[in-house]
Design an enzyme around this catalytic site. Sequence first.
Site, PDB file in Angstrom:
ATOM      1  N   HIS B  97       0.854  -1.192   0.000  1.00  0.00           N
ATOM      2  CA  HIS B  97       0.000   0.000   0.000  1.00  0.00           C
ATOM      3  C   HIS B  97       0.887   1.237   0.000  1.00  0.00           C
ATOM      4  O   HIS B  97       1.863   1.303   0.743  1.00  0.00           O
ATOM      5  CB  HIS B  97      -0.882  -0.001   1.251  1.00  0.00           C
ATOM      6  CG  HIS B  97      -1.669   1.263   1.430  1.00  0.00           C
ATOM      7  ND1 HIS B  97      -2.414   1.828   0.430  1.00  0.00           N
ATOM      8  CD2 HIS B  97      -1.813   2.084   2.509  1.00  0.00           C
ATOM      9  CE1 HIS B  97      -3.005   2.936   0.878  1.00  0.00           C
ATOM     10  NE2 HIS B  97      -2.645   3.103   2.127  1.00  0.00           N
ATOM     11  N   HIS B  99       0.783   5.824  -0.827  1.00  0.00           N
ATOM     12  CA  HIS B  99       0.027   7.020  -1.208  1.00  0.00           C
ATOM     13  C   HIS B  99       0.776   7.715  -2.343  1.00  0.00           C
ATOM     14  O   HIS B  99       0.898   8.938  -2.346  1.00  0.00           O
ATOM     15  CB  HIS B  99      -0.143   7.966  -0.017  1.00  0.00           C
ATOM     16  CG  HIS B  99      -1.078   7.470   1.036  1.00  0.00           C
ATOM     17  ND1 HIS B  99      -2.115   8.215   1.529  1.00  0.00           N
ATOM     18  CD2 HIS B  99      -1.133   6.298   1.692  1.00  0.00           C
ATOM     19  CE1 HIS B  99      -2.766   7.522   2.457  1.00  0.00           C
ATOM     20  NE2 HIS B  99      -2.178   6.357   2.580  1.00  0.00           N
ATOM     21  N   ASP B 122       1.333  -4.017 -20.505  1.00  0.00           N
ATOM     22  CA  ASP B 122       2.387  -4.988 -20.170  1.00  0.00           C
ATOM     23  C   ASP B 122       2.188  -5.580 -18.772  1.00  0.00           C
ATOM     24  O   ASP B 122       2.719  -6.652 -18.476  1.00  0.00           O
ATOM     25  CB  ASP B 122       3.770  -4.313 -20.223  1.00  0.00           C
ATOM     26  CG  ASP B 122       4.320  -4.214 -21.642  1.00  0.00           C
ATOM     27  OD1 ASP B 122       3.910  -5.010 -22.500  1.00  0.00           O
ATOM     28  OD2 ASP B 122       5.179  -3.340 -21.884  1.00  0.00           O
ATOM     29  N   HIS B 173      -8.688   7.244  -1.183  1.00  0.00           N
ATOM     30  CA  HIS B 173      -7.612   6.790  -0.316  1.00  0.00           C
ATOM     31  C   HIS B 173      -6.300   6.667  -1.113  1.00  0.00           C
ATOM     32  O   HIS B 173      -5.455   7.554  -1.041  1.00  0.00           O
ATOM     33  CB  HIS B 173      -8.027   5.473   0.349  1.00  0.00           C
ATOM     34  CG  HIS B 173      -7.084   5.015   1.414  1.00  0.00           C
ATOM     35  ND1 HIS B 173      -7.418   4.098   2.363  1.00  0.00           N
ATOM     36  CD2 HIS B 173      -5.797   5.331   1.661  1.00  0.00           C
ATOM     37  CE1 HIS B 173      -6.385   3.886   3.154  1.00  0.00           C
ATOM     38  NE2 HIS B 173      -5.397   4.621   2.753  1.00  0.00           N
ATOM     39  N   TYR B 231       8.571 -12.556 -23.789  1.00  0.00           N
ATOM     40  CA  TYR B 231       9.401 -11.488 -23.242  1.00  0.00           C
ATOM     41  C   TYR B 231      10.386 -12.052 -22.223  1.00  0.00           C
ATOM     42  O   TYR B 231      10.053 -12.972 -21.468  1.00  0.00           O
ATOM     43  CB  TYR B 231       8.508 -10.447 -22.576  1.00  0.00           C
ATOM     44  CG  TYR B 231       9.256  -9.256 -22.053  1.00  0.00           C
ATOM     45  CD1 TYR B 231       9.488  -8.148 -22.866  1.00  0.00           C
ATOM     46  CD2 TYR B 231       9.737  -9.240 -20.751  1.00  0.00           C
ATOM     47  CE1 TYR B 231      10.178  -7.049 -22.380  1.00  0.00           C
ATOM     48  CE2 TYR B 231      10.432  -8.146 -20.268  1.00  0.00           C
ATOM     49  CZ  TYR B 231      10.650  -7.050 -21.087  1.00  0.00           C
ATOM     50  OH  TYR B 231      11.340  -5.961 -20.594  1.00  0.00           O
TER      51      TYR B 231
END
Lengths: 234, 234, 234, 234
Positions: B97, B99, B122, B173, B231
């Site tokens: 997580h 910000h 991608d 958020h 790839y």
Amino acid sequence: MLLKELREKVYEANMQLPRLGLVIFTWGNASELDPETGLFVIKPSGVAYDELTPEKMVVCDLDGRRVEGDLNPSSDTDTHAWIYRAWADRGIKGVVHTHSSVATAWAQAGRDLPAYGTTHADYFYGPVPCMRGLTKEEIEEAYELNTGKVIVSGFEERDVDPIAVPAVLVRNHGPFSWGKDANEAVYHAAVLEECAKMARDTELLSPHCGPAPQYLQDKHYLRKHGPNATYGQR
Amino acid sequence: MLLKELREKVYEANMQLPRLGLVIFTWGNASELDPETGLFVIKPSGVAYDELTPEKMVVCDLDGRRVEGDLNPSSDTDTHAWIYRAWADRGIKGVVHTHSSVATAWAQAGRDLPAYGTTHADYFYGPVPCMRGLTKEEIEEAYELNTGKVIVSGFEERDVDPIAVPAVLVRNHGPFSWGKDANEAVYHAAVLEECAKMARDTELLSPHCGPAPQYLQDKHYLRKHGPNATYGQR
Amino acid sequence: MLLKELREKVYEANMQLPRLGLVIFTWGNASELDPETGLFVIKPSGVAYDELTPEKMVVCDLDGRRVEGDLNPSSDTDTHAWIYRAWADRGIKGVVHTHSSVATAWAQAGRDLPAYGTTHADYFYGPVPCMRGLTKEEIEEAYELNTGKVIVSGFEERDVDPIAVPAVLVRNHGPFSWGKDANEAVYHAAVLEECAKMARDTELLSPHCGPAPQYLQDKHYLRKHGPNATYGQR
Amino acid sequence: MLLKELREKVYEANMQLPRLGLVIFTWGNASELDPETGLFVIKPSGVAYDELTPEKMVVCDLDGRRVEGDLNPSSDTDTHAWIYRAWADRGIKGVVHTHSSVATAWAQAGRDLPAYGTTHADYFYGPVPCMRGLTKEEIEEAYELNTGKVIVSGFEERDVDPIAVPAVLVRNHGPFSWGKDANEAVYHAAVLEECAKMARDTELLSPHCGPAPQYLQDKHYLRKHGPNATYGQR
């Protein structure tokens, strides 16, 4: 080992890409052609920059086939190869692909990068064209090769000289640039990103200002390029 | 000490967040699940990155309860726990997580991040969805747990595969991302922020350009993922 | 030498401002109050950060008069002094002023910074208000003192609690922030700049999205602040 | 060697340009005039900053002719020379040209940079004017010299004092700035870029907010400049 010196040069050119803020992770690749052998050296696919070495560079032929090296070449190898096939005789021996942030935004927006000022005109003689998107068939048949073909035929159709405009925006994808060697192709990639930022902000400040006058573009391009150039040390 | 090696890995993943410019101060956290024990290691709450050590990492169970460690785990622990509960059997063993600035702006704007180009395709097979906001009741009852529930049920309702789209925008958020380990979750957090910047600029340059064609998204996603991927080094 | 330890703290707080990218040249200042003596320590005026030392800090009283130091105090000293006069009994003992780029743009636009998400709500309980401009008379009479008065009376008139919203935008000028010490005031200055960037981009992406729901703001603010806070190590 | 000390100063001023993020590659130049000899020292043309040395600086006279040095002077030499010819008696002895990103965008947009706040007013007393574009004839006849002439006559026609507004935007090209020496001209180039960023964001947030009130501009400019200045150490 083939092309030892060229491996060093191409390694150095690739290492400049993250230093110039043009790529993160593995999002870019630089190559250079050896005109004598018709082979080119390119970054291996999916290898992080801090794990690169000159020895890990891959040597390919103009069909994009690996000639030397343990690693797979960049997934964009066929695009590089086609550009060399088409334009090596014009002196284009270095190619770079990045996903640099703002140039990619122009490619995603599907727009040519306008020549708003002299920073642009010092390197690109006219707008940097955004190509048409590939068709479903072109993508499924031979995506990377056809990307090269769309670039080269797009320049032909629009009558753009790849020496005078050494970069392109591939629709929904990102920029390619080129030059007389890998180092110059990197240089043009950095100039393109800077011009892309300036042009974005120019439109925020004046959405309909239009490009710089043609005679100003002429002056700047021609004072740096061609037989009557005066810029720099000659 | 439990999960010594995993503490090191999770410590390293957390330390990457400020280095990649994704967090300042204490604004982010990474965790990784140990599938054998059903425990996961997560950053302690409110501790600055330059004071972190592997020993300060906190071990939690899938109810978000601290099993080992002197410090409180991240305030977002219950969200991580729920994601593991729902998706560990799909191979998701790392959660992050942040910000990060522009991904958070998309979350604040309440908008899905469109798949404008191949940089996005991608890694993310389709738009990165923005979830509905939590209700007052959901927030007051069990905010962090319900954040996890809104993510998981949102993916189900919209029929989005969390393996194919390893990130989400939580309304008002910010982003969460995940992957096969904490390191890959960090990688996806960085890709998301970069795509968020490109998409913002794409809309500035062409507000109605629409997403990349589906067949181009297919090509890029499938050349990097799945049984026919080409790839990188395989 | 008076307040030796406090000089060190204020020196360190000032030095953080360029490191956090909040000021260039001499464009910012931090101070801290010593509640015992009623004196505060502040940066000298117009001195570059790399020439600062703890000894060069200036000690002033609450009328903004220099009590110790060879150098003139910051030109914003009277603003700091008035904030301490008004709010020291609320626990505000550190003040910072910067011209950080995006927060200053909001101040120049004359707009409150809306609470678009939880990053904002974690630190600022409601919008960060933009004050009315000073009148010609207020500017000519006592510009810096009246800047402080406009801030304090603006918070009173709009019924904003300076503890819950520890920053302000001074119209056509830039941000001030505060906290329990100089270090926390610097922290709030950095958070403000980051929220200012996110809010700018939020409006680019969705001009009319409106602020985060009040109950989400409540949850975030109150999980970090007040008697029932759960964030961090307690 | 002529003007040994001045070469050092001008070298240092040039080296600040990339450090301050104002130029990449060779995209800028700084010069300073020696009023005793009527000669000025300027960067050589097209030389990368990391290859510069004080010895490589070029000495020119006020006709822009090289008086000492092996290298060609900056291609913008005639512009610098004309500014010294016109304004050296006003105390202007340093000139800088950059293509800094956002100031250049204002120049490309063909717009004056408005005085939206005190950051601007502390250095520029009123808008930073954008000059008219040069005509085709002016460009073909003597481009760089005529750029200088358009700047000087533009300030005269618009009755702008080059001491009070030490910078200009050259249409479709980029900024020039000046000061009492090369170092101050560099300083003004950095302030200009920062004000250009703030003004761009100000217009994004409030397109019609208008400039800061004149009495606020007066206060800020006059507290830093002129006989009654109070800012800094005097």
